[in-house]
Design an enzyme around this catalytic site. Structure first.
Site, PDB file in Angstrom:
ATOM      1  N   LYS A  87      79.408 -28.200  -9.638  1.00 23.16           N
ATOM      2  CA  LYS A  87      78.881 -28.280 -11.006  1.00 23.16           C
ATOM      3  C   LYS A  87      79.844 -29.071 -11.904  1.00 23.16           C
ATOM      4  O   LYS A  87      81.040 -28.781 -11.932  1.00 23.16           O
ATOM      5  CB  LYS A  87      78.697 -26.865 -11.568  1.00 23.16           C
TER       6      LYS A  87
ATOM      7  N   THR B  71      77.877 -20.503 -23.984  1.00 25.13           N
ATOM      8  CA  THR B  71      77.770 -20.910 -22.576  1.00 25.13           C
ATOM      9  C   THR B  71      78.377 -19.874 -21.623  1.00 25.13           C
ATOM     10  O   THR B  71      78.441 -20.104 -20.423  1.00 25.13           O
ATOM     11  CB  THR B  71      78.502 -22.250 -22.350  1.00 25.13           C
TER      12      THR B  71
ATOM     13  N   GLY C 114      78.692 -17.245 -19.035  1.00 24.24           N
ATOM     14  CA  GLY C 114      77.770 -16.705 -18.026  1.00 24.24           C
ATOM     15  C   GLY C 114      76.849 -17.726 -17.391  1.00 24.24           C
ATOM     16  O   GLY C 114      75.984 -17.375 -16.590  1.00 24.24           O
ATOM     17  N   THR C 115      77.043 -19.017 -17.724  1.00 22.40           N
ATOM     18  CA  THR C 115      76.115 -20.013 -17.151  1.00 22.40           C
ATOM     19  C   THR C 115      76.238 -20.111 -15.631  1.00 22.40           C
ATOM     20  O   THR C 115      75.245 -20.272 -14.928  1.00 22.40           O
ATOM     21  CB  THR C 115      76.332 -21.425 -17.750  1.00 22.40           C
ATOM     22  N   GLY C 116      77.478 -19.994 -15.114  1.00 21.99           N
ATOM     23  CA  GLY C 116      77.679 -20.103 -13.663  1.00 21.99           C
ATOM     24  C   GLY C 116      76.993 -18.962 -12.919  1.00 21.99           C
ATOM     25  O   GLY C 116      76.275 -19.188 -11.936  1.00 21.99           O
ATOM     26  N   CYS C 117      77.208 -17.746 -13.398  1.00 16.61           N
ATOM     27  CA  CYS C 117      76.573 -16.572 -12.770  1.00 16.61           C
ATOM     28  C   CYS C 117      75.055 -16.713 -12.829  1.00 16.61           C
ATOM     29  O   CYS C 117      74.335 -16.424 -11.863  1.00 16.61           O
ATOM     30  CB  CYS C 117      76.937 -15.281 -13.511  1.00 16.61           C
TER      31      CYS C 117
END
Ligand SMILES: Cc1ncc(COP(=O)(O)OP(=O)(O)O)c(N)n1
Ligand SMILES: Cc1nc(C(=O)O)sc1CCOP(=O)(O)O
Ligand SMILES: [Mg+2]
Length: 542
Positions: A219, A252, A254-257
């Site tokens: 990412k 932003t 928590g976007t990865g989870c």
């Protein structure tokens, strides 16, 4: 990679653990009991993701993000908590690790009972937890494993140190169907190599693929802000780039989870990997865009709204309460023909009616084509929301959904209110036209919120409409378990006589021509409002 082993487990009398290759994921554990369970559950299979991650007390990331994401995507989510963090929008104040044995116990509880389709890992805070997780997962049959190699929070706080790297390289990554590192995590997985360009991301994806995962999604959110947000997916043969413009927001966290759990949710529904990643990217982008202005916490990085609900439910420009029967007092129902004749747009007519005191609006646009109707509804909704007045759509559930209007009014030959409810959900307002006590009772059992009853008087606004008179209205009101609004031929001259029929659940009048087939909508609405409030105050003083 292949292996074989024999396992015993208190829940299974006999466990057969077969050899599997890396591509078929994990070992299969089956007993007669579990086969029977599988057959039974195939009748109504609910897609199921198991999230193995840390708890975020701030609610934006970790287990909490995974639960919300799966809920938003229509997938069941069970959880195994690996650590409890004390964190907020400022940073991580504390981390308390769940003992390995208890992580193991949670895993066995869920996996032995609940037909998990996809497992998604987030924070695996120690090498011990990584090993326990890999060992136990091999005992169960799941469709896919999504690994989000969480090492640091977005605020930069360490959530798993480099001692877990050996576990990732040797055990976890070879079992993964997809691993989703950001640039820092990709760099850590590759021993600290510097990644600053999209070309670097390609070679990182390739190198991480060598550890054994079937797909690698690197990412690029941390690329320099001047560049588009680019993510690179490598499937072992091809690279796929996902580009999106950057959304300017602090929200932003928590976007990865969220991305990883949405991929897991889509895989659980049966989507192929490329499609799952595409849907997940779009979901995160939509949620970030929707939430870009919400304010939760005072720190530099806020959470976003996974369910796309908060802004409309509670912002100052939206309705702040659910439906109240008192909203029905002065119900203005639009008619484009009439307003066009008087040179008004529908949003202008809506605004004028609200200025005159209308308490609820219905767009009854029989001539509008669908695209025009949605645009009219959106423009009118903005006006209604800024005044706290509910906006309903006549007949068209699709237009109500597309515009996020507050509800729909349907007649006896339109879509059944029960179906409308299933499409709009529990919070929207549903009204039903009823001319008889039987229809009124049916509307109640079909979960409507109010009924419209008429024609009380003859009207030329609706062709071939049966007039039920004041007596018919009274009969329907007495039978109805729902609040009633009277409609049909009502205006300033006769609204008083309607409201004075003396039944408590008659809450107001719905009017078309007496407001909109007039030169000044605000003036007419004001006059009608004053007639109605006079009746109410007389009734209150009795
Ligand atoms: C408040 C209110 N009551 C009744 C109606 C009539 O609805 P319906 O019978 O579906 O007829 P159309 O309006 O669709 O012609 C209404 N619109 N609003
Ligand atoms: C839309 C509608 N429904 C009716 C019913 O009897 O259900 S009467 C009606 C038309 C109401 O228009 P006006 O206020 O101009 O008479
Ligand atoms: Mg209708």
């Amino acid at each position: 990679m292949a292996f074989s082993c024999t396992l015993s487990h208190p829940l299974f009398s006999k466990i057969r653990c077969v050899s599997v290759s890396a591509s078929s994921r994990v070992a299969v554990a089956m007993s007669n009991d579990s086969v029977a369970m599988e057959e039974k559950s195939s009748k109504l299979k609910i897609p199921h993701v198991l999230s193995v991650a840390g708890s975020d007390s701030g609610g934006g990331a970790g287990i909490q993000a995974d639960l919300k994401t799966c809920g938003a995507r229509g997938v069941y989510c069970s959880t195994v908590i690996t650590a409890v963090t004390a964190q907020n929008t400022i940073g991580v104040q504390g981390v308390n690790l769940v003992p390995e044995e208890f992580v193991a116990e949670q895993l066995r509880s869920v996996l032995s009972d609940m037909q998990v389709d996809v497992v998604k890992t987030g924070m695996l805070p120690s090498i011990g937890v990584v090993k326990v997780f890999c060992r136990i997962l091999k005992e169960y049959k799941v469709q896919a494993l999504v690994v989000d190699p969480v090492m640091a929070s977005t605020s930069g706080d360490v959530l798993a140190n480099s001692s877990i790297l050996a576990g990732l390289w040797e055990e976890l990554l070879p079992m993964a169907d997809i691993v989703t590192p950001n640039l820092k995590e990709a760099s850590a997985l590759l021993g600290g190599v510097k990644l600053t360009t999209v070309a670097d991301m390609h070679s990182a994806a390739k190198s991480i693929h060598d550890f054994g995962p079937r797909h690698v999604l690197v990412k690029g959110g941390d690329l320099p802000a001047s560049l588009d947000a680019v993510d690179v997916l490598f499937d072992g043969i091809n690279f796929h780039e996902f580009r999106a413009s950057r959304i300017q927001t602090r929200n932003t966290h928590g976007t990865g989870c969220t991305l990883a759990s949405c991929i897991a949710a889509e895989l659980a529904k049966g989507s192929p990997m490329l499609q799952a990643v595409q849907v997940a990217k779009h979901y995160v982008e939509t949620a970030l865009n929707y939430s870009k202005d919400i304010t939760i916490g005072s720190g530099p990085q806020g959470p976003f709204d996974h369910l796309l609900k908060l802004k409309h439910s509670f912002s100052s420009s939206s309705r702040q309460r659910g439906f109240s029967p008192d909203d029905l007092l002065l119900y203005a129902v639009t008619d484009s023909g009439m307003n066009k004749r008087w040179g008004r747009s529908i949003p202008d007519a809506v605004k004028a009616a609200i200025e005159g005191g209308a308490t609820i609006i219905q767009l009854r646009e029989k001539e509008a084509d669908t695209r025009e109707f949605v645009e009219l509804a959106k423009a009118s909704l903005e006006i209604c929301r800024s005044h706290g007045v509910p906006l309903l759509i006549n007949d068209r559930v699709d237009v109500a959904l597309a515009s996020d209007a507050d509800g729909v009014h349907v007649g006896q030959s339109d879509m059944s209110p029960r179906v409308v409810r299933s499409l709009l959900g529990p919070d929207k307002i549903i009204g039903v036209s009823c001319k008889t006590p039987e229809q009124a009772l049916q509307a109640w059992s079909d979960t409507a919120d109010y009924i419209g009853s008429g024609g009380v008087f003859p009207t030329s606004t609706k062709a071939n409409n049966k007039t039920i008179g004041l007596d018919g209205l009274k009969t329907v009101c007495l039978a109805s378990k729902l609040p009633v609004v009277a409609i049909g031929g009502i205006g300033i001259g006769n609204a008083g006589s309607v409201m004075e029929i003396g039944v408590p659940n008659l809450k107001g009048v719905a009017v078309v021509s007496a407001l909109f087939d007039r030169e000044c909508v605000t003036t007419e609405t004001r006059k009608l409002h004053s007639v109605l409030t006079d009746v109410l105050s007389t009734q209150a003083s009795r």
